[in-house]
Design a protein around this motif. Sequence first.
Motif, PDB file in Angstrom:
ATOM      1  N   UNK A  31       0.820  -1.206   0.000  1.00 35.57           N
ATOM      2  CA  UNK A  31       0.000   0.000   0.000  1.00 35.57           C
ATOM      3  C   UNK A  31       0.856   1.259   0.000  1.00 35.57           C
ATOM      4  N   UNK A  32       2.126   1.136   0.359  1.00 32.11           N
ATOM      5  CA  UNK A  32       3.012   2.295   0.417  1.00 32.11           C
ATOM      6  C   UNK A  32       3.668   2.574  -0.934  1.00 32.11           C
ATOM      7  N   UNK A  33       4.291   1.539  -1.534  1.00 35.86           N
ATOM      8  CA  UNK A  33       5.048   1.774  -2.765  1.00 35.86           C
ATOM      9  C   UNK A  33       4.461   1.074  -3.987  1.00 35.86           C
ATOM     10  N   UNK A  34       3.536   0.138  -3.793  1.00 31.50           N
ATOM     11  CA  UNK A  34       2.902  -0.548  -4.919  1.00 31.50           C
ATOM     12  C   UNK A  34       3.627  -1.788  -5.398  1.00 31.50           C
ATOM     13  N   UNK A  35       4.742  -2.144  -4.772  1.00 31.95           N
ATOM     14  CA  UNK A  35       5.489  -3.333  -5.170  1.00 31.95           C
ATOM     15  C   UNK A  35       4.771  -4.590  -4.658  1.00 31.95           C
ATOM     16  N   UNK A  36       5.047  -5.713  -5.289  1.00 31.59           N
ATOM     17  CA  UNK A  36       4.466  -6.977  -4.864  1.00 31.59           C
ATOM     18  C   UNK A  36       5.322  -7.602  -3.768  1.00 31.59           C
ATOM     19  N   UNK A  46      10.372  -1.043   0.309  1.00 33.20           N
ATOM     20  CA  UNK A  46      10.277   0.158   1.146  1.00 33.20           C
ATOM     21  C   UNK A  46      10.392  -0.133   2.644  1.00 33.20           C
ATOM     22  N   UNK A  47      10.287  -1.388   3.068  1.00 35.84           N
ATOM     23  CA  UNK A  47      10.443  -1.731   4.474  1.00 35.84           C
ATOM     24  C   UNK A  47       9.189  -1.550   5.314  1.00 35.84           C
ATOM     25  N   UNK A  48       8.035  -1.366   4.675  1.00 34.72           N
ATOM     26  CA  UNK A  48       6.789  -1.164   5.414  1.00 34.72           C
ATOM     27  C   UNK A  48       6.049  -2.486   5.600  1.00 34.72           C
ATOM     28  N   UNK A  49       5.308  -2.596   6.707  1.00 34.19           N
ATOM     29  CA  UNK A  49       4.421  -3.730   6.965  1.00 34.19           C
ATOM     30  C   UNK A  49       3.202  -3.198   7.701  1.00 34.19           C
ATOM     31  N   UNK A  50       2.040  -3.391   7.143  1.00 34.87           N
ATOM     32  CA  UNK A  50       0.758  -2.963   7.700  1.00 34.87           C
ATOM     33  C   UNK A  50       0.745  -1.469   8.041  1.00 34.87           C
ATOM     34  N   UNK A  51       1.297  -0.659   7.145  1.00 32.14           N
ATOM     35  CA  UNK A  51       1.247   0.784   7.308  1.00 32.14           C
ATOM     36  C   UNK A  51       2.312   1.380   8.200  1.00 32.14           C
ATOM     37  N   UNK A  52       3.212   0.564   8.734  1.00 29.85           N
ATOM     38  CA  UNK A  52       4.277   1.068   9.604  1.00 29.85           C
ATOM     39  C   UNK A  52       5.633   0.701   9.000  1.00 29.85           C
ATOM     40  N   UNK A  53       6.591   1.588   9.167  1.00 28.08           N
ATOM     41  CA  UNK A  53       7.937   1.300   8.677  1.00 28.08           C
ATOM     42  C   UNK A  53       8.664   0.429   9.699  1.00 28.08           C
TER      43      UNK A  53
END
Length: 59
Positions: A31-36, A46-53
């Motif tokens: 949801x942050x960068x659009x990558x699969x 981007x290092x994000x998981x469930x909206x948190x970095x």
Amino acid sequence: MAQPKRQHSKSRQGKRRSHHKIGEPTLAECKNCGALHRYHHICKECGFYRGRQILDVNK
């Protein structure tokens, strides 16, 4: 306990095990960068998981 009377052939054994293969992993869109990425895993881009970095990823 019951025992088989004869050994099963290798082709019969292979037919039984033909469905034991590993399938492709299900992918989700970040949801942050659009990558699969894989479900329930941190996005490697981007290092994000469930909206948190979670990880600091420098590009």
